[in-house]
Design an enzyme around this catalytic site. Sequence first.
Site, mmCIF file in Angstrom:
data_model
loop_
_atom_site.group_PDB
_atom_site.id
_atom_site.type_symbol
_atom_site.label_atom_id
_atom_site.label_comp_id
_atom_site.label_asym_id
_atom_site.label_seq_id
_atom_site.Cartn_x
_atom_site.Cartn_y
_atom_site.Cartn_z
ATOM 1 N N GLU A 134 49.682 49.478 10.726
ATOM 2 C CA GLU A 134 50.802 50.408 10.899
ATOM 3 C C GLU A 134 52.148 49.821 10.502
ATOM 4 O O GLU A 134 53.031 50.538 10.045
ATOM 5 C CB GLU A 134 50.843 50.995 12.310
ATOM 6 N N SER A 188 56.473 56.285 21.056
ATOM 7 C CA SER A 188 56.230 56.275 22.507
ATOM 8 C C SER A 188 56.743 54.961 23.084
ATOM 9 O O SER A 188 57.384 54.924 24.110
ATOM 10 C CB SER A 188 54.734 56.380 22.792
ATOM 11 N N SER A 191 58.747 49.180 18.504
ATOM 12 C CA SER A 191 58.435 47.944 17.791
ATOM 13 C C SER A 191 59.659 47.516 17.017
ATOM 14 O O SER A 191 60.348 48.360 16.436
ATOM 15 C CB SER A 191 57.297 48.173 16.787
ATOM 16 N N ARG A 203 56.889 40.977 13.094
ATOM 17 C CA ARG A 203 57.175 41.753 14.297
ATOM 18 C C ARG A 203 57.891 40.821 15.257
ATOM 19 O O ARG A 203 57.344 39.804 15.673
ATOM 20 C CB ARG A 203 55.870 42.265 14.907
#
Lengths: 366, 790
Positions: A134, A188, A191, A203
Amino acid sequence: NKKKKFFPWFGLDIGGTLVKLVYFEPKDITAEEEEEEVENLKSIRKYLTSNVAYGSTGIRDVHLELKDLTLCGRKGNLHFIRFPTHDMPAFIQMGSEKHFSSLHTTLCATGGGAYKFEQDFRTMGDLQLQKLDELDCLIKGVLYIDSVGFNGHSECYYFENPTDSEKCEKLPFNLENPYPLLLVNIGSGVSILAVYSKDNYKRVTGTSLGGGTFFGLCCLLTGCSTFEEALEMASRGDSTKVDKLVRDIYGGDYERFGLPGWAVASSFGNMVSKEKRESVSKEDLARATLITITNNIGSIARMCALNENINRVVFVGNFLRINTISMRLLAYALNYWSKGQLKALFLEHEGYFGAVGALLELLDTA
Amino acid sequence: MRIYLHTDEAGQERGAFKMAARGGRGGGSGHGSLDKSITLPPDEIFRNLENAKRFAIDIGGSLTKLAYYSTVQHKVARVRSFDHSGKDIEHESPYEVTVQEEITARLHFIKFENTYIETCLDFIKDHLVNTETKVIKATGGGAYKFKDLIEKKLGLKVDKEDVMTCLIKGCNFVLKNIPHEVFAYQKDSDTEFRFQTNHPNIFPYLLVNIGSGVSIVKVEMEDKFEWIGGSSIGGGTFWGLGALLTKTKKFDELLQLASKGQHTNVDMLVKDVYGGAYQTLGLSGNLIASSFGKSATADKDFSKEDMAKSLLHMISNDIGQLACLYAKLHNLDKIYFGGFFIRGHPVTMRTITYSINFFSKGEVQALFLRHEGYLGAIGAFLKGAEQDNPNQYSWGENYAGSSGLMSTSPDLCPMQRTRSGTFDMFEMDRLERPLVNLPLLKDSSTYIPDTVDLTDDAMARKYWLTCFEEALDGVAKRAAASQPDSIDAVERAEKFQQKYWNKLQTLRQQPFAYGTLTVRSLLDTREHCLNEFNFPDPYSKIKQKENGIALKCFQGVIESLDSLDWKERQLALVKGLLAGNVFDWGAKAVSDVLESETQFGFEEAKSKLQERPWLEDSYDEWLDRLKEGPPHKCALIFADNSGIDIILGVFPFVRELLSSGTEVILACNSGPALNDVTYSESLIVAEKIAAMDSVIQSALKEERLLLVQTGSSSPCLDLSRLDKGLAMLVRERKTDLVIIEGMGRAIHTNYYAALKCESLKLAVIKNSWLAERLGGKIFSVIFKYEVPRE
């Protein structure tokens, strides 16, 4: 001469709350192709492009449609569709009814749901998903959409005078040299990625206080049932009745620490008192929830930007959809607390970049 | 409704005073009406008000912390040589013992609920006799609210101080002065509280104060700190949002709810998003993807417990994440957490610790403070007491007057339903002289005095607590007997017995109450309790008598030693030292013998000793060192008991060292503990010996033998808290040998202490359990000669 890609071209991003679907509608179909186009494919194309709503919950964001796009040698329009993740079984069911599996295509999907629903796709829809990372998809999507622009306008924008309702302006921002940038994806959950080049990113962190938290808490506190309703309530509320501000404690600014009186000292801090709990409205609570979550994301993003030594922060994700309160607050907070060092940027296609990235992956792979 | 004076007596109701039957319990926000219906007992809280001065008050959201400085008058035993001018009077005793009054400084801190503030102020006013105090320093959010009340009641002018400045001043003060102030919290280990060794340099550190909001402060130096950030999501958010979600009004009750809930019913986890396969991101499936993500639905009910738990996780994780981001930006690896969100709540300490570990990947440590609740009051007090220079002194926690960690925690005392009506106390004594590290410690930052951590070792804890309980009767009797002329000695001894008994029961329940539980802390607590009830030196008469007897034998012992050849003499000296060490009233096995066999003497003690090879025996190495090496430049000796031990054991040994050209620093305790020889006793003993022995006499005169005080009044020895004068002398004289004698100093403490120079640790184990643990029998001998590795 790339290998010819069979239609239909889809990109799917199955998140915790929402499924995002992008669909490339070819507009350069030759008569020969039209002839060859199987009935199933035609029916899907017609169904998607002639409707703006699907079932009771599917919605096509018509205003986001990208027109006359050239993709993989083909001209066409890119459509943006979303529906709640809990309707995923119905979606798979529909795919099955429309005999999607008979088409010569791979369905590229990203998001956690690509894993969660993989089995359902296989058993219910006789479909093999191609699962994609993703974060890869997100970055790919962002860079692509920004590069093609938004029907002649800039995809990226920022706010000038964000707190002044009279003077606040949404202005285009040129992201031509985007690197390094901090990408904050608010779905929701949240990141946060530091992007150094097209394929060099990491990340940095994430937080569980995201859009799901805003909506979840609003449901509990106000009994609302949709994100739109929650935002609408928030727009009419006053969070200062719920939150304890610096001035509520110190009577004004806390000069010892350079804190302005208007700053929130304690989110929901006034709700410790019974009298105050009884005097606030649902709208006030919705507003306070929105402000709390937004400020917190701003704060974490700012700290990450400082730690990573990056000064441009791009906010994306569906939490920001129709949510100018949060965008303007992020714009203001980032600028204020960084003393003008950091700039908050936003993208028009908010939550669709993962799905766009998935579509691009489809076209890239042989 | 009763009000419990819940000081140190865990779970024990002290019906000292009662409340009228009307309600009005504070708890919760504490903004309710003031409760005036309690009567406070004069001698248990707000002690020594008669001499109190320099008040400070910290009024928080629900608790008030009052601080004052007072002088405590207590009895001390003084020893004095008889006046020899003229007359040739033969005395039975070598010196006289007199009891005198001494005044020492003490800091008192009392924590109580805001609802009792008016009653407490009245009480203070009524008992405040002798003070020139005109102002009271005040801090905390409630300082505004109660300003008029305080000024009216006490007639003092309220002088407000900045909250954060006070907090940090207080924090620096406890970090410097209180051993085992800091701990890490580990819920899932046997030892929940991991107390930290005090580091000589406390700066820089990050203080994260979680009150209604969160303040993150970087402290670089004593007076240099900076607010580097904060967050509005704090204790007020947990409380306010929690109250809205669960209709539960009190903070403590919300925490209780949270500790029973399942957050996974409310939170959207990674595995909820990914289904079974969530490995791709390298994330664990149990991580929270979206807090309250599952509550995003209108048609489902969630339990209060689950929502409270989810809220607790959300807030703790968020604070931990921000704290880590700030720590990283400022390159700090120690974060102290404080504020009412943390205060005495294992639940929040646990979630915060988890969060810090997670977000920092173990690189940052979440630390907590035993006296966190008092920091503001301590700081405000220090602000007002600058002219007394409290920062120039060393201070020590008074275990007798302090309640201990979590004396009022509802989590730990489920029997006690409410924190209301409890008074928590903390007292610190000003030490006469500043304390520093022994310069010969190999690494002062890793030095741990105590050999066994009783918080860790449940078996050992059980044994020693029982051991101290069993010995208590005898200690109390001896205390009463030591003051035959006092009419209330028996009554005081009973009070002492009750108090120490209660401390032991507290420690059975909460071994972490005063930091790491050790034999040393048990002994020290007993000494503090004895002092509390005016038994400054129960053994003074026994010591006087034994010193007298031993002095008479001194010359005989020297003569017999001098008749031996060098090699035989060395062994005889060591045996003498060890035999002397048998005379220890602190060991039950010995005190029983000493009480029943009045003729038990030096020779009898020698016969009790284990034959060589001893349990720990490096005597041969020691002998080789003496034979082959050059004499030591200077030896530092920590002496143990009075009487035979110091006179017939230590002094002949000292005499031999002096004769071989080694200078000697003889260090004895500043204050009394058991029958340990005190510094002032050692001076008289040395004087008496010098009169009989020319070697000692000339060494004293030429300052080759120096008598110093340790700065301690403990039967054990903490080499990181020693008298500054001793440390200087050790450095000046280039000390290259340290001799530590006795069970308390060489076994219970310092058995593993690493020094930069040669050391001798010797003792006779006068406790069969301990002997067994070390693999031997009672009266086993430890002779540990160590040479530091290059």
